[in-house]
Design a protein around this motif. Structure first.
Motif, PDB file in Angstrom:
ATOM      1  N   GLY A  98      13.166 167.913 -63.920  1.00  0.00           N
ATOM      2  CA  GLY A  98      13.479 166.642 -64.021  1.00  0.00           C
ATOM      3  C   GLY A  98      13.447 165.696 -63.000  1.00  0.00           C
ATOM      4  N   SER A 133      15.445 157.136 -66.834  1.00  0.00           N
ATOM      5  CA  SER A 133      16.054 158.476 -67.148  1.00  0.00           C
ATOM      6  C   SER A 133      17.290 158.580 -68.121  1.00  0.00           C
ATOM      7  CB  SER A 133      16.418 159.289 -65.812  1.00  0.00           C
ATOM      8  OG  SER A 133      15.342 159.458 -65.036  1.00  0.00           O
ATOM      9  N   ARG A 150      16.600 164.409 -69.740  1.00  0.00           N
ATOM     10  CA  ARG A 150      16.636 165.180 -68.794  1.00  0.00           C
ATOM     11  C   ARG A 150      18.040 165.722 -68.603  1.00  0.00           C
ATOM     12  NH1 ARG A 150      16.002 162.771 -62.847  1.00  0.00           N
ATOM     13  NH2 ARG A 150      16.985 164.475 -62.210  1.00  0.00           N
TER      14      ARG A 150
END
Length: 256
Positions: free
Chosen positions: A13, A29, A7
């Protein structure tokens, strides 16, 4: 399910990560800014270890042609190679409806390259092509402004709310890869100039909208097929008017 989310520091995101966390999935992430290409092979392998799904919602912080191409080609290639080594079972990528209509635009060319890399990777995949977000209407107004006037194309537009994009992505992420492309769009097809006019009226902006068939978007003149999906898109439930009223209420509360 262990899901790696590639992201940028963007709204999609964040919303997608929240939805997947709420469903009980482990979400790792990995930021694409300054770029996943800066990770070593070992770091990339560690990030993808034991991941069943990788979701790429990254966007380039720069619209300079080479910078965008490097993100989607070099970084994307690195990720796909690492996914193959890790045995990732599903690659999901967020793309845009209509990018094939804008070959003169570097961002759209780079997205096309990204899609082709995914298709050629032999990793099971789903490409999600979204229409433009409601949030882009302000940018369209700004780019078409000439003094007290806004020149906007009368071509049809079918934008979608970012919450609906995140909802669709969350379902697709935990679903079965289709090895193909899904289109998502909002519920309304409206001329761009009308949507901009509604936005300015609701936000009490005095600028006057002038329909102009030569007004450019992504550097190109538009027709009714440029920014609208094909025959069988997945439709988000949120209408532009409802989204806009929510934005106005949020702004009013923040100012109060």
């Amino acid at each position: 399910m262990r899901i790696v989310l590639i992201r940028s520091s963007d709204v999609i995101g964040t919303k997608l990560a929240n939805r997947l966390h709420q469903q009980g999935h482990l979400v790792v992430s990995t930021s694409s800014n300054p770029g996943i290409k800066t990770l070593t092979d070992e770091e990339l392998a560690n990030a993808l270890a034991r991941a069943q799904v990788v979701v790429d919602v990254a966007n380039s912080p720069s619209f300079e042609d080479m910078a965008v191409l490097e993100l989607f080609e070099t970084s994307g290639g690195n990720v796909l190679a690492a996914e193959a080594a890790a045995g990732v079972e599903h690659h999901v990528a967020l793309s845009l409806v209509g990018i094939e209509h804008f070959p003169e635009n570097g961002h759209c060319r780079a997205k096309m390259v990204q899609e082709e890399l995914i298709k050629a990777s032999n990793i099971p995949y789903t490409i999600v092509r979204s229409t433009q977000f409601f949030e882009t209407v302000d940018g369209i107004a700004q780019s078409g402004t000439e003094g007290k006037f806004v020149r906007a194309s009368p071509a049809l537009f079918q934008p979608i709310g970012s919450d609906d994009v995140a909802d669709a992505l969350a379902k697709i992420t935990v679903g079965v890869p289709i090895n193909g492309t899904v289109e998502i769009a909002g519920p309304e097809r409206v001329p761009i100039d009308e949507l901009v006019r509604q936005y300015l009226h609701t936000t009490k902006d005095p600028r006057t909208v002038i329909p102009d068939v030569h007004a450019r978007f992504f550097g190109a003149e538009l027709n009714d097929r440029s920014l609208t999906p094909g025959d069988d898109p997945r439709i988000g439930p949120t209408c532009f008017e409802d989204w806009l009223s929510t934005v106005i209420q949020t702004n009013d509360h923040s100012e109060g």
